[in-house]
Design an enzyme around this catalytic site. Structure first.
Site, PDB file in Angstrom:
ATOM      1  N   ALA A  10      14.782  -5.436  69.090  1.00 51.94           N
ATOM      2  CA  ALA A  10      15.668  -6.578  68.877  1.00 51.94           C
ATOM      3  C   ALA A  10      16.853  -6.590  69.827  1.00 51.94           C
ATOM      4  O   ALA A  10      17.547  -7.591  69.949  1.00 51.94           O
ATOM      5  CB  ALA A  10      16.166  -6.580  67.433  1.00 51.94           C
ATOM      6  N   ARG A  15      22.450  -3.295  79.416  1.00 49.19           N
ATOM      7  CA  ARG A  15      22.541  -2.451  80.609  1.00 49.19           C
ATOM      8  C   ARG A  15      21.505  -2.815  81.676  1.00 49.19           C
ATOM      9  O   ARG A  15      21.595  -2.385  82.821  1.00 49.19           O
ATOM     10  CB  ARG A  15      22.398  -0.968  80.207  1.00 49.19           C
ATOM     11  CG  ARG A  15      23.593  -0.440  79.442  1.00 49.19           C
ATOM     12  CD  ARG A  15      23.312   0.885  78.746  1.00 49.19           C
ATOM     13  NE  ARG A  15      22.596   0.711  77.478  1.00 49.19           N
ATOM     14  CZ  ARG A  15      22.267   1.709  76.658  1.00 49.19           C
ATOM     15  NH1 ARG A  15      22.554   2.955  76.985  1.00 49.19           N
ATOM     16  NH2 ARG A  15      21.619   1.459  75.527  1.00 49.19           N
ATOM     17  N   GLN A  72      15.743  -9.428  63.136  1.00 46.06           N
ATOM     18  CA  GLN A  72      17.078  -8.867  62.929  1.00 46.06           C
ATOM     19  C   GLN A  72      18.054  -9.848  63.581  1.00 46.06           C
ATOM     20  O   GLN A  72      18.153  -9.917  64.801  1.00 46.06           O
ATOM     21  CB  GLN A  72      17.177  -7.488  63.597  1.00 46.06           C
ATOM     22  CG  GLN A  72      18.503  -6.793  63.317  1.00 46.06           C
ATOM     23  CD  GLN A  72      18.736  -5.584  64.227  1.00 46.06           C
ATOM     24  OE1 GLN A  72      18.163  -5.478  65.305  1.00 46.06           O
ATOM     25  NE2 GLN A  72      19.595  -4.688  63.778  1.00 46.06           N
ATOM     26  N   ARG A 332      -6.977 -17.053  98.314  1.00 50.97           N
ATOM     27  CA  ARG A 332      -6.186 -17.662  97.241  1.00 50.97           C
ATOM     28  C   ARG A 332      -7.089 -17.969  96.048  1.00 50.97           C
ATOM     29  O   ARG A 332      -8.300 -17.767  96.111  1.00 50.97           O
ATOM     30  CB  ARG A 332      -5.469 -18.893  97.797  1.00 50.97           C
ATOM     31  CG  ARG A 332      -4.371 -18.489  98.810  1.00 50.97           C
ATOM     32  CD  ARG A 332      -3.766 -19.682  99.479  1.00 50.97           C
ATOM     33  NE  ARG A 332      -3.412 -20.699  98.514  1.00 50.97           N
ATOM     34  CZ  ARG A 332      -3.425 -22.018  98.761  1.00 50.97           C
ATOM     35  NH1 ARG A 332      -3.763 -22.457  99.952  1.00 50.97           N
ATOM     36  NH2 ARG A 332      -3.099 -22.873  97.819  1.00 50.97           N
ATOM     37  N   ASN A 376     -22.094 -19.849 110.924  1.00 46.49           N
ATOM     38  CA  ASN A 376     -21.092 -19.302 111.813  1.00 46.49           C
ATOM     39  C   ASN A 376     -19.941 -20.292 111.917  1.00 46.49           C
ATOM     40  O   ASN A 376     -20.132 -21.420 112.345  1.00 46.49           O
ATOM     41  CB  ASN A 376     -21.720 -19.058 113.196  1.00 46.49           C
ATOM     42  CG  ASN A 376     -20.844 -18.148 114.014  1.00 46.49           C
ATOM     43  OD1 ASN A 376     -19.631 -18.366 114.103  1.00 46.49           O
ATOM     44  ND2 ASN A 376     -21.436 -17.125 114.601  1.00 46.49           N
TER      45      ASN A 376
HETATM   46  C1  UD1 Z   1      18.733   5.616  70.662  1.00 38.51           C
HETATM   47  C2  UD1 Z   1      19.130   6.661  69.632  1.00 38.51           C
HETATM   48  C3  UD1 Z   1      19.402   7.991  70.364  1.00 38.51           C
HETATM   49  C4  UD1 Z   1      18.173   8.388  71.158  1.00 38.51           C
HETATM   50  C5  UD1 Z   1      17.706   7.261  72.097  1.00 38.51           C
HETATM   51  C6  UD1 Z   1      16.351   7.611  72.671  1.00 38.51           C
HETATM   52  C7  UD1 Z   1      20.285   5.569  67.778  1.00 38.51           C
HETATM   53  C8  UD1 Z   1      21.611   5.274  67.145  1.00 38.51           C
HETATM   54  N1  UD1 Z   1      20.312   6.262  68.935  1.00 38.51           N
HETATM   55  O1  UD1 Z   1      19.846   5.401  71.519  1.00 38.51           O
HETATM   56  O2  UD1 Z   1      19.714   9.010  69.429  1.00 38.51           O
HETATM   57  O3  UD1 Z   1      18.446   9.546  71.897  1.00 38.51           O
HETATM   58  O4  UD1 Z   1      17.570   6.036  71.362  1.00 38.51           O
HETATM   59  O5  UD1 Z   1      15.894   6.676  73.623  1.00 38.51           O
HETATM   60  O6  UD1 Z   1      19.273   5.213  67.217  1.00 38.51           O
HETATM   61  N2  UD1 Z   1      17.602  -1.992  68.651  1.00 38.51           N
HETATM   62  C9  UD1 Z   1      17.398  -2.982  67.711  1.00 38.51           C
HETATM   63  N3  UD1 Z   1      18.438  -3.432  66.979  1.00 38.51           N
HETATM   64  C10 UD1 Z   1      19.688  -2.950  67.112  1.00 38.51           C
HETATM   65  C11 UD1 Z   1      19.914  -1.923  68.064  1.00 38.51           C
HETATM   66  C12 UD1 Z   1      18.841  -1.467  68.824  1.00 38.51           C
HETATM   67  O7  UD1 Z   1      16.263  -3.441  67.549  1.00 38.51           O
HETATM   68  O8  UD1 Z   1      20.582  -3.409  66.380  1.00 38.51           O
HETATM   69  C13 UD1 Z   1      16.462  -1.517  69.438  1.00 38.51           C
HETATM   70  C14 UD1 Z   1      16.649  -1.712  70.926  1.00 38.51           C
HETATM   71  O9  UD1 Z   1      16.098  -2.958  71.321  1.00 38.51           O
HETATM   72  C15 UD1 Z   1      15.874  -0.544  71.523  1.00 38.51           C
HETATM   73  C16 UD1 Z   1      15.956   0.524  70.432  1.00 38.51           C
HETATM   74  O10 UD1 Z   1      16.355  -0.129  69.247  1.00 38.51           O
HETATM   75  O11 UD1 Z   1      14.522  -0.866  71.757  1.00 38.51           O
HETATM   76  C17 UD1 Z   1      16.953   1.621  70.765  1.00 38.51           C
HETATM   77  O12 UD1 Z   1      18.235   1.040  70.953  1.00 38.51           O
HETATM   78  P1  UD1 Z   1      19.165   1.469  72.150  1.00 38.51           P
HETATM   79  O13 UD1 Z   1      20.401   0.660  72.086  1.00 38.51           O
HETATM   80  O14 UD1 Z   1      18.423   1.489  73.404  1.00 38.51           O
HETATM   81  O15 UD1 Z   1      19.528   2.964  71.671  1.00 38.51           O
HETATM   82  P2  UD1 Z   1      19.953   4.173  72.583  1.00 38.51           P
HETATM   83  O16 UD1 Z   1      21.386   4.017  72.945  1.00 38.51           O
HETATM   84  O17 UD1 Z   1      19.003   4.377  73.685  1.00 38.51           O
HETATM   85 CA    CA Z   2      17.321   3.219  74.528  1.00 39.52          CA
END
Ligand code: UD1
Ligand code: CA
Length: 454
Positions: A10, A15, A72, A332, A376
């Site tokens: 979600a 970044r 979400q 193509r 040809n």
């Molecule tokens: C998360 C973990 C971290 C772990 C890392 C591994 C948490 C708090 N942290 O950090 O411990 O080392 O992954 O890759 O869980 N997402 C949602 N809804 C939200 C927030 C995030 O669906 O409200 C989804 C994001 O789209 C993503 C995943 O959850 O696919 C992880 O979220 P992200 O923000 O990337 O977490 P990290 O900072 O990488």
């Molecule tokens: Ca992540």
């Protein structure tokens, strides 16, 4: 035992600095989230739920019927994301795997090992961890003095001491499903990011004297999370290496695997040789004993056996056994090149069938045409298919000869065995064995050159 999985997808992926939602960024031609799905399916998960939010519709479209979706609405953290699946899951018995949509390199094998480890230990949760060369950004696994997992601490909440821990949370967990949803009710967002962290569930379960275990995987690379473009490039490299290694093990020769870019799902037969700097994309199949020369780019195409492609570009095209193309030619969409056909250099073929044994050697455009066998086509022939408003078709029969620098103005039919003289602009059909010549006659003015002023 019922096996569920929740994919967290979600987030916006701030970044990545992109218009495209993070989990849809591609690794070797496939959205990251689709890689995760592939591996969960291979690990025989019965029930897959994807949490969507940012770009929900686009993400759902990319996943299709392969998963159920929950929305979400606000991205309040990974724990909050998992809570959204409560209506679908909270009461079910069994196990639930939680995986992020931005970790495309996990394999089904690792998921299976995690589940097995978890099941054997009768744990409430098993965290999949790995040893990071640089743990910055990841949640750290905090163990007590005898090595038992206590909790996970996020980078932004970690003390200097905790930041030194190199065992990281991969973001994959196997939970007892009902215990997971019961513990989620106790989460708060009292932390550096003001989010409901899924990682806090570990400490909660531990506090309830539940069995909390960690399964440490050997290969850190596999657990890599992709949060920015630098990591995306690295994930592509790792996946590419995997794809290339597998193809080489299956009998494909690669001169320089490091510069050979092949999408996930591409098939290549044995004894095919692929030179460096080659890109093979999408839904492409290549047969055996082919040569794919340096600098070629092939997308969504079917290449049969014994085909030679030298520094050429192919899109949605097909080349039959023994045919060859290049250097520097372009097929193509809907170009179908028959058996033993030769397409030389600087040719373009679009929406055309070229029959067995025909030769199109140099500097030619073939568009909207059907060519028979053993024809040809001379140098610099243009199939003039477009009148500014509509496209028209040209037919050329077996054994015809099209002289160099001719224009075949469509719609027109060149009969089998007929002969078009070089430099002709053909607008009328020919009959079998005709010689068609359509150009101004030459006049030679005797001694005129002497009168020229220079
Ligand atoms: C998360 C973990 C971290 C772990 C890392 C591994 C948490 C708090 N942290 O950090 O411990 O080392 O992954 O890759 O869980 N997402 C949602 N809804 C939200 C927030 C995030 O669906 O409200 C989804 C994001 O789209 C993503 C995943 O959850 O696919 C992880 O979220 P992200 O923000 O990337 O977490 P990290 O900072 O990488
Ligand atoms: Ca992540």
């Amino acid at each position: 035992m019922q096996k569920n999985a929740i994919i967290l997808a979600a987030g916006k992926g701030t970044r990545m600095k992109s218009k495209l939602y993070k989990v849809l960024h591609q690794v070797c031609g496939k959205p990251m989230v689709a890689h995760v799905l592939d591996q969960l399916e291979a690990a025989k998960i019965d029930n897959i739920i994807t949490v969507v939010g940012y770009g929900a519709e686009t993400v759902e479209e990319a996943i299709g019927t392969r998963a159920k979706f929950v929305l979400q609405k606000q991205q309040l953290g990974t724990g909050h994301a998992v809570m959204q699946a409560a209506d679908l899951l909270a009461d079910l018995p069994g196990q639930t795997l939680v995986v992020s949509g931005d970790t495309p390199l996990f394999t089904a094998d690792t998921f299976e090992k995690l589940i097995e480890y978890h099941t054997q230990r009768k744990a409430a949760v098993t965290i999949l961890t790995s040893q990071a060369p640089d743990p910055t950004g990841y949640g750290r696994i905090v163990r007590n003095e005898v090595g038992i997992v206590e909790r996970i601490v996020e980078q932004k909440d970690a003390s200097d001491e905790e930041k030194k821990i190199t065992e990281i949370n991969t973001g994959v967990y196997c939970f007892d499903n009902q215990k997971l949803f019961a513990a989620l009710k106790l989460l708060n967002n009292d932390n550096a990011q003001g989010e409901y962290y899924l990682t806090d569930v570990i400490g909660i379960l531990k506090g309830q004297d539940e069995v909390v275990t960690a399964y440490r995987m050997a290969d850190f690379d596999e657990s890599m999370g992709v949060n920015d473009r630098v990591a995306l490039a690295r994930a592509n490299q790792i996946m590419q290496k995997r794809i290339n290694t597998k193809l080489m093990q299956e009998g494909v020769t690669m001169l320089d695997p490091a510069t050979t870019y092949i999408d996930a799902g591409v098939k290549v037969g044995n004894d095919t040789v692929i030179e460096g700097n080659v890109v093979i994309k999408g839904n492409t199949t290549i047969g055996s004993d082919c040569l794919i020369g340096a600098g070629s780019r092939i997308t969504d195409s079917t290449i049969h056996d014994n085909v030679k492609i030298i520094s050429s570009t192919l899109e949605e095209a097909e080349m039959h056994d023994g045919s060859d193309i290049g250097p520097n030619s372009h097929l193509r969409p809907q170009a179908e090149i028959g058996k033993d056909v030769h397409i030389g250099n600087f040719c373009e073929v679009k929406k055309a069938y070229i029959g067995e044994g025909t030769k199109v050697g140099h500097l030619t455009y073939v568009g909207d045409a059907t060519l028979g066998k053993d024809i040809n086509v001379g140098c610099g022939v243009v199939f003039v298919n477009y009148d500014g408003a509509q496209k028209h078709h040209t037919n050329v029969g077996d054994h015809a000869f099209i002289g160099s620098n001719s224009n075949l103005v469509a719609p027109v039919n060149i009969a089998p065995n007929s002969f078009v003289a070089a430099g002709s602009t053909i607008t009328d059909d020919t009959k079998q064995f005709d010689l068609a010549i359509a150009r101004a006659r030459q006049t030679n003015k005797e001694d005129y050159a002497k009168k020229l002023p220079w």
